[in-house]
Design a protein around this motif. Structure first.
Motif, short mmCIF file in Angstrom:
data_model
loop_
_atom_site.label_atom_id
_atom_site.label_comp_id
_atom_site.label_asym_id
_atom_site.label_seq_id
_atom_site.Cartn_x
_atom_site.Cartn_y
_atom_site.Cartn_z
N GLN A 107 1.36 5.47 2.63
CA GLN A 107 0.97 6.14 2.31
C GLN A 107 -0.30 6.30 2.79
N GLY A 108 -0.61 5.92 3.60
CA GLY A 108 -1.66 5.90 3.97
C GLY A 108 -3.01 5.50 3.53
N GLU A 109 -2.95 4.29 2.91
CA GLU A 109 -3.64 3.65 2.20
C GLU A 109 -4.43 2.17 2.50
N LEU A 110 -4.82 1.50 2.07
CA LEU A 110 -5.32 0.16 2.52
C LEU A 110 -5.07 -0.46 1.45
N PRO A 111 -4.11 -1.63 2.23
CA PRO A 111 -3.56 -3.03 1.05
C PRO A 111 -5.25 -3.48 1.16
N LEU A 112 -5.54 -4.09 0.03
CA LEU A 112 -5.77 -5.64 -0.45
C LEU A 112 -6.06 -6.14 0.68
N GLN A 158 -4.40 -10.38 -10.04
CA GLN A 158 -5.44 -10.33 -9.11
C GLN A 158 -3.64 -9.88 -8.32
N ARG A 159 -2.55 -10.51 -7.75
CA ARG A 159 -1.58 -10.29 -7.12
C ARG A 159 -0.77 -8.71 -7.13
N ALA A 160 -0.98 -9.09 -9.17
CA ALA A 160 0.14 -7.40 -9.43
C ALA A 160 -0.47 -6.07 -8.72
N LEU A 161 -1.87 -6.63 -9.37
CA LEU A 161 -3.09 -5.59 -8.42
C LEU A 161 -3.42 -4.79 -7.41
N GLU A 162 -2.70 -6.28 -6.47
CA GLU A 162 -2.82 -5.85 -5.15
C GLU A 162 -1.14 -5.12 -4.51
N GLN A 163 -0.92 -4.92 -5.36
CA GLN A 163 0.57 -4.22 -5.28
C GLN A 163 0.64 -2.96 -5.26
N LEU A 164 -0.44 -2.56 -6.34
CA LEU A 164 -0.82 -0.85 -6.73
C LEU A 164 -1.12 -0.28 -5.28
N PRO A 165 -0.47 1.24 -5.40
CA PRO A 165 -1.92 1.96 -4.58
C PRO A 165 -3.41 1.86 -4.46
N GLU A 166 -4.21 2.20 -3.76
CA GLU A 166 -5.79 2.08 -4.17
C GLU A 166 -5.59 2.74 -5.22
N GLN A 179 -4.35 3.92 -7.82
CA GLN A 179 -3.96 3.45 -9.04
C GLN A 179 -5.42 2.89 -9.33
N ARG A 180 -5.53 1.76 -8.47
CA ARG A 180 -5.88 0.45 -8.32
C ARG A 180 -6.74 0.28 -9.22
N ILE A 181 -7.96 1.48 -8.24
CA ILE A 181 -9.81 1.83 -8.37
C ILE A 181 -9.90 1.99 -10.30
N PRO A 182 -8.92 3.10 -10.56
CA PRO A 182 -9.14 3.56 -11.83
C PRO A 182 -9.02 2.23 -12.88
N ILE A 183 -7.60 1.33 -12.31
CA ILE A 183 -7.48 0.66 -13.49
C ILE A 183 -8.98 -0.90 -13.26
N VAL A 184 -9.05 -0.92 -12.32
CA VAL A 184 -10.13 -2.29 -12.24
C VAL A 184 -11.19 -1.56 -12.84
N MET A 185 -11.43 -0.25 -13.14
CA MET A 185 -12.89 0.03 -13.44
C MET A 185 -12.78 0.32 -14.34
N HIS A 186 -11.45 0.22 -15.36
CA HIS A 186 -11.81 1.18 -16.89
C HIS A 186 -11.73 -0.46 -17.80
N ARG A 187 -10.23 -0.75 -17.00
CA ARG A 187 -9.76 -1.97 -17.58
C ARG A 187 -10.58 -3.10 -17.97
N ARG A 209 -3.87 9.47 -12.47
CA ARG A 209 -3.62 7.94 -12.01
C ARG A 209 -3.47 6.43 -12.66
N ALA A 210 -4.05 6.46 -13.64
CA ALA A 210 -4.40 5.16 -14.60
C ALA A 210 -2.55 4.95 -15.32
N HIS A 211 -2.65 6.33 -15.80
CA HIS A 211 -1.50 6.01 -16.39
C HIS A 211 -0.19 5.53 -15.74
N ARG A 212 -0.22 6.05 -14.66
CA ARG A 212 0.95 5.44 -13.28
C ARG A 212 0.77 3.73 -12.70
N GLY A 213 -1.03 3.74 -13.40
CA GLY A 213 -0.88 2.20 -12.45
C GLY A 213 -0.97 1.90 -13.38
#
Length: 205
Positions: free
Chosen positions: A119-124, A143-151, A153-161, A184-188
């Motif tokens: 998807q052209g995104e940077l892995p953690l 953390q392992r699960a978060l690392e598997q999310l696309p950026e 989706q990951r960023i909104p979840i980290v900010m929100h949760r 994005r958060a819902h899908r993440g």
């Protein structure tokens, strides 16, 4: 009042940051004072947000040492960019936008183009050994699960949760509409639940 002159070293982070200078002054009041040259206001902002921002960047990068370096860059960038802070704007989304961009820039510097995802995104980055020792089993699993999310989706979840930011604040920080952030958060979150369920199942087998 004399203009603020940034120092090479940032303020020392106090052990008890709830008693940070600035008292009950709002973020925006402190930022206004800082923009007018009040160095104590910057110290108060640093004491208030250094640890939360470091926690956010640790979640985002998976590496505490990298996060510590990025905290320094984030607050130095805040100093340099203070002239662009608009009166009436909220400090927290603006600060987290700076931190997010610092993390993205760091990953781009460390990643070769062929290592980008489809998807052209940077892995953690993988979490460092020190973090693995200190984290609980549950934290490592998340953390392992978060690392598997696309950026995206990951960023909104980290900010929100993990940072407790509202969707409106996240939208402001990322330059998106609130609806887009919620999607994005819902899908993440849905994908995160799937990944965590899979990891729990693998642990049972």
């Amino acid at each position: 009042m004399a203009p603020f002159k940034p120092q090479t070293a940032l303020p020392r982070l106090e052990t008890s940051w709830t008693d940070a200078p600035g008292g009950e002054a709002s973020d925006e009041v402190l930022m206004a004072r800082f923009c007018q040259g009040d160095a104590t206001a910057f110290n108060a902002i640093f004491q208030r947000y250094a640890r939360p921002v470091q926690g956010y960047l640790t979640r985002l990068t998976g590496n505490r040492t990298t996060a510590e370096d990025l905290v320094q860059l984030t607050f130095l960038s805040l100093v340099r960019a203070r002239g662009r802070f608009l009166p009436g704007a909220r400090l927290k989304p603006w600060l987290y936008a700076i931190a997010t961009n610092a993390a993205r820039d760091q990953q781009r510097r460390n990643q070769r183009p062929e290592e980008l995802t489809a998807q052209g995104e940077l892995p953690l980055q993988a979490a460092d050994d020190t973090a693995a020792v200190r984290d609980t089993g549950l934290e490592r699993t998340v953390q392992r699960a978060l690392e598997q999310l696309p950026e995206g989706q990951r960023i909104p979840i980290v900010m929100h949760r993990f940072e407790g930011m509202s969707f409106a604040e996240i939208a402001e920080a990322l330059g998106l509409t609130e609806t887009a952030v919620k999607v994005r958060a819902h899908r993440g979150y849905a994908r995160l639940r799937e990944l965590l369920a899979r990891q729990r199942q693998e642990m049972k087998e």
